[in-house]
Design an enzyme around this catalytic site. Structure first.
Site, PDB file in Angstrom:
ATOM      1  N   THR A  32       0.807  -1.218   0.000  1.00 14.59           N
ATOM      2  CA  THR A  32       0.000   0.000   0.000  1.00 14.59           C
ATOM      3  C   THR A  32       0.837   1.263   0.000  1.00 14.59           C
ATOM      4  O   THR A  32       1.943   1.285   0.561  1.00 14.59           O
ATOM      5  CB  THR A  32      -0.918   0.010   1.241  1.00 14.59           C
ATOM      6  OG1 THR A  32      -1.419   1.332   1.436  1.00 14.59           O
ATOM      7  CG2 THR A  32      -0.176  -0.391   2.510  1.00 14.59           C
ATOM      8  N   LYS A  45       1.831  -3.685   7.326  1.00 13.74           N
ATOM      9  CA  LYS A  45       1.991  -3.871   5.877  1.00 13.74           C
ATOM     10  C   LYS A  45       3.469  -3.833   5.471  1.00 13.74           C
ATOM     11  O   LYS A  45       3.861  -4.427   4.472  1.00 13.74           O
ATOM     12  CB  LYS A  45       1.213  -2.791   5.124  1.00 13.74           C
ATOM     13  CG  LYS A  45      -0.288  -3.061   5.058  1.00 13.74           C
ATOM     14  CD  LYS A  45      -0.582  -4.118   3.994  1.00 13.74           C
ATOM     15  CE  LYS A  45      -2.045  -4.307   3.729  1.00 13.74           C
ATOM     16  NZ  LYS A  45      -2.292  -5.330   2.701  1.00 13.74           N
ATOM     17  N   TYR A  77      -1.368  -0.011  10.998  1.00 12.26           N
ATOM     18  CA  TYR A  77      -1.700  -0.656   9.720  1.00 12.26           C
ATOM     19  C   TYR A  77      -0.482  -0.657   8.801  1.00 12.26           C
ATOM     20  O   TYR A  77      -0.092  -1.691   8.257  1.00 12.26           O
ATOM     21  CB  TYR A  77      -2.866   0.103   9.064  1.00 12.26           C
ATOM     22  CG  TYR A  77      -3.075  -0.231   7.609  1.00 12.26           C
ATOM     23  CD1 TYR A  77      -3.692  -1.408   7.227  1.00 12.26           C
ATOM     24  CD2 TYR A  77      -2.640   0.643   6.611  1.00 12.26           C
ATOM     25  CE1 TYR A  77      -3.873  -1.721   5.882  1.00 12.26           C
ATOM     26  CE2 TYR A  77      -2.820   0.340   5.266  1.00 12.26           C
ATOM     27  CZ  TYR A  77      -3.435  -0.843   4.911  1.00 12.26           C
ATOM     28  OH  TYR A  77      -3.605  -1.147   3.581  1.00 12.26           O
ATOM     29  N   GLU A 110       0.344   3.591   1.833  1.00 13.00           N
ATOM     30  CA  GLU A 110       0.519   4.015   3.234  1.00 13.00           C
ATOM     31  C   GLU A 110       1.917   3.682   3.752  1.00 13.00           C
ATOM     32  O   GLU A 110       2.361   4.231   4.757  1.00 13.00           O
ATOM     33  CB  GLU A 110      -0.535   3.344   4.125  1.00 13.00           C
ATOM     34  CG  GLU A 110      -1.945   3.851   3.902  1.00 13.00           C
ATOM     35  CD  GLU A 110      -2.166   5.265   4.402  1.00 13.00           C
ATOM     36  OE1 GLU A 110      -1.715   5.586   5.509  1.00 13.00           O
ATOM     37  OE2 GLU A 110      -2.782   6.067   3.678  1.00 13.00           O
TER      38      GLU A 110
HETATM   39  O1  G4F Z   1      -9.928   7.167   3.123  1.00 18.11           O
HETATM   40  P1  G4F Z   1      -8.926   7.015   4.197  1.00 18.11           P
HETATM   41  O2  G4F Z   1      -9.418   6.429   5.474  1.00 18.11           O
HETATM   42  O3  G4F Z   1      -7.760   6.173   3.559  1.00 18.11           O
HETATM   43  P2  G4F Z   1      -6.191   6.011   3.868  1.00 18.11           P
HETATM   44  O4  G4F Z   1      -5.880   6.308   5.268  1.00 18.11           O
HETATM   45  O5  G4F Z   1      -5.456   6.802   2.831  1.00 18.11           O
HETATM   46  O6  G4F Z   1      -5.965   4.480   3.592  1.00 18.11           O
HETATM   47  C1  G4F Z   1      -6.665   3.761   2.596  1.00 18.11           C
HETATM   48  O7  G4F Z   1      -5.979   3.742   1.372  1.00 18.11           O
HETATM   49  C2  G4F Z   1      -4.743   3.019   1.370  1.00 18.11           C
HETATM   50  C3  G4F Z   1      -4.244   2.936  -0.066  1.00 18.11           C
HETATM   51  O8  G4F Z   1      -3.819   4.145  -0.529  1.00 18.11           O
HETATM   52  C4  G4F Z   1      -4.932   1.616   1.881  1.00 18.11           C
HETATM   53  F1  G4F Z   1      -3.737   1.009   2.015  1.00 18.11           F
HETATM   54  C5  G4F Z   1      -5.590   1.611   3.221  1.00 18.11           C
HETATM   55  O9  G4F Z   1      -5.892   0.275   3.560  1.00 18.11           O
HETATM   56  C6  G4F Z   1      -6.898   2.359   3.117  1.00 18.11           C
HETATM   57  O10 G4F Z   1      -7.701   1.652   2.211  1.00 18.11           O
HETATM   58  O11 G4F Z   1      -8.257   8.436   4.542  1.00 18.11           O
HETATM   59  C7  G4F Z   1      -7.668   9.247   3.563  1.00 18.11           C
HETATM   60  C8  G4F Z   1      -7.350  10.604   4.160  1.00 18.11           C
HETATM   61  C9  G4F Z   1      -6.584  10.562   5.498  1.00 18.11           C
HETATM   62  O12 G4F Z   1      -5.590  11.553   5.470  1.00 18.11           O
HETATM   63  C10 G4F Z   1      -7.634  10.944   6.536  1.00 18.11           C
HETATM   64  O13 G4F Z   1      -7.123  11.585   7.681  1.00 18.11           O
HETATM   65  O14 G4F Z   1      -8.567  11.271   4.434  1.00 18.11           O
HETATM   66  C11 G4F Z   1      -8.480  11.887   5.697  1.00 18.11           C
HETATM   67  N1  G4F Z   1      -9.846  12.082   6.218  1.00 18.11           N
HETATM   68  C12 G4F Z   1     -10.398  13.300   6.469  1.00 18.11           C
HETATM   69  N2  G4F Z   1     -11.620  13.139   6.965  1.00 18.11           N
HETATM   70  C13 G4F Z   1     -10.723  11.120   6.559  1.00 18.11           C
HETATM   71  C14 G4F Z   1     -11.850  11.792   7.029  1.00 18.11           C
HETATM   72  N3  G4F Z   1     -10.662   9.768   6.477  1.00 18.11           N
HETATM   73  C15 G4F Z   1     -11.748   9.056   6.894  1.00 18.11           C
HETATM   74  N4  G4F Z   1     -11.727   7.711   6.802  1.00 18.11           N
HETATM   75  N5  G4F Z   1     -12.876   9.680   7.394  1.00 18.11           N
HETATM   76  C16 G4F Z   1     -12.965  11.057   7.491  1.00 18.11           C
HETATM   77  O15 G4F Z   1     -13.955  11.620   7.932  1.00 18.11           O
END
Ligand code: G4F
Length: 382
Positions: A133, A161, A157, A135
């Site tokens: 990933t 990984k 996580y 990440e």
């Molecule tokens: O959508 P996210 O939770 O994904 P993140 O952390 O990038 O990880 C995902 O993608 C990776 C592949 O690129 C995978 F490996 C991993 O398993 C997963 O699928 O968050 C993306 C970004 C972060 O910076 C987070 O802080 O969005 C920001 N964010 C802002 N508001 C939020 C929110 N994330 C989530 N989940 N919910 C919010 O309300």
């Protein structure tokens, strides 16, 4: 003779697209799913075949990456040509709450698969794809990130990984396994509802339909390189068709803030939002509707109510969604995949958002028929 593939995590976003892709290519696909008291196969229900059907091309097994006996038995029974290890506890924020389970499934789970292939003497036959990933890059050491960029994981996580990545490389070097890592940056309409892109497209759809007033988000400034999972499963397959195993970054090379993703999702239904304030006091307000686009994408019956909401706050910030350590910027350089695999994405961010919004508007309309009218303030999203 059809080739046989085993997909762990077949019920997830990438697993579902990959299963469909491999079945179309004539594979017999076996999938491992975790036992749950609820149905958890929505994403692959269209591919499901009753166990009494002859010559099935999709066969599901119960299993878990934390159970080596189970994995070894399944791999021994089906003798796969290709294993795609897509299963994981994949939510970064949740990994801070469940770090030990995450290490077990996402780290040691990879070892269990590699060891099973080795102990079953399947090294000459079975090729392995490990879902690594973006990440892994965490606190990025180089922009954009490519295969040679040093890793700096920023969550339990990503640390788990990291083990999965290196144990794959180690088994490749130690035992000459055809084992490769795909370092992916991806999303789709099948994305889980608690990841940021899907949370946004669901919420924007619900706000447009009058089912929800506002959505609360975490860090609006972090940047991600989002591509379509449909494009990315083609790369997974191509990686395993190479004569030599290797590791590849699969990305679009474009990065966007969460704030801009929100703007683009609203723009998809003809709505302009304006951000005001800073940090936890930042909000977005409905500023303007292009009524023609709104009618086309959402429907005329929803317009009158929506018009009354101009000036309302539709996005707020809730610090509960902040992470103890954040990944601020991800942007991948997929030159190696483009040149060696001939891989090119078909979707850009605009067409990815369009696909996700069309899907969620349709889904939320269905859901709204099941509810009584009126607004609700709902915030059950992660
Ligand atoms: O959508 P996210 O939770 O994904 P993140 O952390 O990038 O990880 C995902 O993608 C990776 C592949 O690129 C995978 F490996 C991993 O398993 C997963 O699928 O968050 C993306 C970004 C972060 O910076 C987070 O802080 O969005 C920001 N964010 C802002 N508001 C939020 C929110 N994330 C989530 N989940 N919910 C919010 O309300």
């Amino acid at each position: 003779m059809s080739k046989v593939a085993l997909i762990t995590g077949i019920t997830g976003q990438d697993g579902a697209y990959l299963a469909e892709y491999l079945i179309k290519k004539g594979y017999i696909v076996h999938g491992i799913k975790r036992r749950s008291s609820m149905f958890n196969t929505d994403r692959i229900d269209h591919l499901y075949q009753d166990p009494h059907v002859e010559n099935r091309n999709l066969i599901l097994h119960y299993g878990d990456l934390t159970d080596s006996l189970n994995l070894t038995r399944i791999i021994g029974e089906i003798q796969p040509d290709e294993i795609y290890n897509l299963a994981a506890m994949s939510h970064v924020k949740v990994s801070f709450d469940t770090p030990e389970y995450t290490a077990n499934a996402d780290g040691l789970g990879v070892l269990r698969i590699l060891e099973a292939v080795r102990l079953l003497n399947l090294i000459p036959k079975t090729r392995i794809y490990q879902a690594s990933t973006s990440e892994l890059y965490g606190l990025v050491q180089e922009v954009p990130q490519k295969e040679t960029t040093p890793f700096y994981p920023r969550s339990p996580y990503a640390v788990a990984k990291l083990y999965g990545y290196w144990i794959t490389v180690n088994y490749r070097e130690a035992y000459k396994m055809h084992a490769s890592n795909g370092i992916l940056f991806n999303e789709s309409p099948l994305r889980g509802e608690t990841f940021v892109t899907r949370k946004v497209t669901r919420a924007v759809s619900r706000i447009a339909l009058g089912m929800q007033k506002k959505v609360y988000m975490g860090n609006l400034s972090s940047k991600r390189d989002w591509g379509h999972a449909k494009d990315y499963v083609r790369a997974m397959y191509a990686i395993l068709q190479q004569d030599e195993p290797s590791d590849y970054v699969i990305a679009t090379g474009i990065t966007t803030t969460i704030r801009d993703f929100l703007r683009m999702a609203f723009a998809e239904i003809g709505v302009e939002i304006i951000f005001k304030g800073e940090n936890v006091n930042e909000v977005a307000v409905l500023n303007y509707i292009d009524e023609k686009v709104f009618i086309e994408r959402v429907g005329e019956v929803y317009l009158d109510n929506f018009r009354k909401r101009i000036g309302d706050e539709v996005v707020g910030v809730d610090p509960q969604y902040f992470r103890p350590t954040e990944v601020d910027l991800l942007i991948g350089d997929a030159t190696k995949a483009r040149t060696r695999l001939g891989w090119e994405p078909k979707y850009d961010l605009a067409s990815l958002i369009e696909d996700m919004m069309l899907n969620d508007i349709k889904l939320m309309k269905k859901e709204s028929y099941l509810k009584e009218g009126g607004y609700e303030v709902l915030n059950y999203f992660e």
